[in-house]
Design a protein around this motif. Sequence first.
Motif, mmCIF file in Angstrom:
data_model
loop_
_atom_site.group_PDB
_atom_site.id
_atom_site.type_symbol
_atom_site.label_atom_id
_atom_site.label_comp_id
_atom_site.label_asym_id
_atom_site.label_seq_id
_atom_site.Cartn_x
_atom_site.Cartn_y
_atom_site.Cartn_z
ATOM 1 N N LEU A 83 6.764 10.441 -9.519
ATOM 2 C CA LEU A 83 5.447 11.021 -9.815
ATOM 3 C C LEU A 83 4.992 10.918 -11.086
ATOM 4 O O LEU A 83 4.073 10.593 -11.751
ATOM 5 N N VAL A 84 6.041 11.564 -11.945
ATOM 6 C CA VAL A 84 5.959 11.713 -13.342
ATOM 7 C C VAL A 84 5.824 10.354 -14.217
ATOM 8 O O VAL A 84 5.014 10.232 -15.033
ATOM 9 N N ALA A 85 6.588 9.319 -13.700
ATOM 10 C CA ALA A 85 6.379 7.914 -14.104
ATOM 11 C C ALA A 85 5.100 7.546 -14.056
ATOM 12 O O ALA A 85 4.497 6.886 -14.758
ATOM 13 N N LEU A 103 0.796 -1.332 -0.188
ATOM 14 C CA LEU A 103 0.125 -0.156 -0.025
ATOM 15 C C LEU A 103 0.738 1.275 -0.156
ATOM 16 O O LEU A 103 0.489 2.304 -0.539
ATOM 17 N N PHE A 104 2.012 1.086 0.504
ATOM 18 C CA PHE A 104 3.091 2.199 0.692
ATOM 19 C C PHE A 104 3.667 2.445 -0.646
ATOM 20 O O PHE A 104 4.200 3.564 -1.023
ATOM 21 N N ALA A 105 3.816 1.559 -1.524
ATOM 22 C CA ALA A 105 4.696 1.294 -2.659
ATOM 23 C C ALA A 105 4.177 2.670 -3.768
ATOM 24 O O ALA A 105 5.090 3.169 -4.312
ATOM 25 N N PRO A 106 2.798 2.953 -3.872
ATOM 26 C CA PRO A 106 2.608 3.939 -4.758
ATOM 27 C C PRO A 106 3.248 5.442 -4.561
ATOM 28 O O PRO A 106 3.598 6.068 -5.268
ATOM 29 N N LYS A 108 -1.822 7.842 -5.359
ATOM 30 C CA LYS A 108 -0.416 8.084 -5.400
ATOM 31 C C LYS A 108 -0.067 8.235 -4.003
ATOM 32 O O LYS A 108 1.129 7.967 -3.474
ATOM 33 N N ASN A 109 -0.885 8.952 -3.251
ATOM 34 C CA ASN A 109 -0.262 9.612 -1.707
ATOM 35 C C ASN A 109 -0.865 8.984 -0.676
ATOM 36 O O ASN A 109 -0.305 9.497 0.548
ATOM 37 N N PHE A 110 -1.767 8.221 -0.722
ATOM 38 C CA PHE A 110 -2.531 7.807 0.520
ATOM 39 C C PHE A 110 -1.769 7.054 1.282
ATOM 40 O O PHE A 110 -1.923 7.109 2.670
ATOM 41 N N LEU A 126 -14.861 15.000 -16.540
ATOM 42 C CA LEU A 126 -14.088 13.954 -15.825
ATOM 43 C C LEU A 126 -12.738 13.961 -15.863
ATOM 44 O O LEU A 126 -12.154 13.254 -14.882
ATOM 45 N N SER A 127 -12.029 15.108 -16.462
ATOM 46 C CA SER A 127 -10.563 15.062 -16.328
ATOM 47 C C SER A 127 -9.923 15.400 -15.083
ATOM 48 O O SER A 127 -9.192 14.634 -14.462
ATOM 49 N N MET A 128 -10.884 16.495 -14.262
ATOM 50 C CA MET A 128 -10.195 16.598 -12.691
ATOM 51 C C MET A 128 -10.682 15.502 -11.975
ATOM 52 O O MET A 128 -9.666 15.082 -10.859
ATOM 53 N N PRO A 129 -11.754 14.913 -11.768
ATOM 54 C CA PRO A 129 -11.935 13.716 -11.178
ATOM 55 C C PRO A 129 -10.984 12.524 -11.350
ATOM 56 O O PRO A 129 -10.311 11.773 -10.498
ATOM 57 N N ALA A 130 -10.627 12.349 -12.448
ATOM 58 C CA ALA A 130 -9.599 11.506 -12.855
ATOM 59 C C ALA A 130 -8.198 11.645 -12.285
ATOM 60 O O ALA A 130 -7.593 10.776 -11.641
ATOM 61 N N ILE A 131 -7.774 13.051 -12.306
ATOM 62 C CA ILE A 131 -6.523 13.457 -11.813
ATOM 63 C C ILE A 131 -6.822 13.257 -10.091
ATOM 64 O O ILE A 131 -5.783 12.951 -9.258
ATOM 65 N N ILE A 132 -7.902 13.435 -9.663
ATOM 66 C CA ILE A 132 -8.140 13.381 -8.216
ATOM 67 C C ILE A 132 -7.762 11.826 -7.791
ATOM 68 O O ILE A 132 -7.278 11.558 -6.852
ATOM 69 N N LEU A 133 -8.261 10.917 -8.428
ATOM 70 C CA LEU A 133 -8.179 9.655 -8.116
ATOM 71 C C LEU A 133 -6.980 9.115 -8.375
ATOM 72 O O LEU A 133 -6.537 8.410 -7.456
ATOM 73 N N PHE A 134 -6.098 9.405 -9.379
ATOM 74 C CA PHE A 134 -4.618 9.155 -9.475
ATOM 75 C C PHE A 134 -4.034 9.782 -8.141
ATOM 76 O O PHE A 134 -2.985 9.002 -7.564
ATOM 77 N N SER A 135 -4.170 10.955 -7.937
ATOM 78 C CA SER A 135 -3.593 11.589 -6.581
ATOM 79 C C SER A 135 -3.954 10.695 -5.210
ATOM 80 O O SER A 135 -2.833 10.681 -4.573
#
Length: 295
Positions: A122-124, A114-117, A172-174, A160-169
């Motif tokens: 970030l760019v990759a 779970l910590f791996a992401p 990535k960060n949780f 949908l673009s911003m929700p998609a970026i939110i899901l990615f973030s």
Amino acid sequence: MTRALLRELSPGHVFISPAMLVLAVFFLAPVLGALIMSFTDFDIYTLADLHNLRFIGLGNYVSLLQTPLFWKAFGNTCYFALVGAPLSIMVSLAMAMALNVPGIGLKALYRTALFAPYVATLVAAAVIWRYMLDAQYGWLNQFLMVIGLRPVDWLGNPHLSMPAIILFSVWKNFGYNMLILLAALQRIPDDLYEAARVDGAEPWQRFVHVTLPGIAPSLWMVALLTVAGYFQLFAEPYVMTQGGPAQSTVSLLYFMYEDGFKWWNLGHASATAFILFAVLMTLSFLRPKSDEVFA
């Protein structure tokens, strides 16, 4: 005078002096320079000849407040931070509580996975998600077509673009916040939960009256750092959408980057940076007492 001052310095002052010198040279000096620059019309013509530099006072700040794209970027940033940060915190807390359940095996493996992401570049990771969400070749749309649904233009649709970026973030960060909250959960004495069970408290009541007050300081620190980090949105839209479509993912930092390094309005871009700094400083002072939050 100098010898007397040196005698009064403790060994601690001597040891931290190199770090303070580096901080002053590589952080404080650039920040001060950017602040001064924000009160000037520093642009590409100034780079060619410093005699073109003019002091314009609050002109850059007034100009920003009259720029529609600035407000669009500010709104996008607030949307990203105020939706993404709570979602990230909730996912972090849920995962931390799941890992804190007694008797669960392979905890170290789950924590690492779970910590791996978070430790991935970030760019990759953003490039991988950009291809994963591609309207034609992304595996998510391939899956939708397999089950009989129409493909979705995740990054090409302004809604949908911003929700998609939110899901990615969030993905990535949780993990980082999860480890902090897990450590806070493990510090809560088991006796408190046992006493709550004896008193007849249901799981939700134990969560509200035992868990939340027990992790309140760590939870507030996580919330503050997460919101501050989400207000600094840049790499995700830069890699995944380039601020589009229809400027739906332009953030304050992306706006500042283009203003400063694409159009060379460095004074204007510096003013944007200090407006963002003022917003983050205001948020950092909005710290309620833990007993006020979970009273």
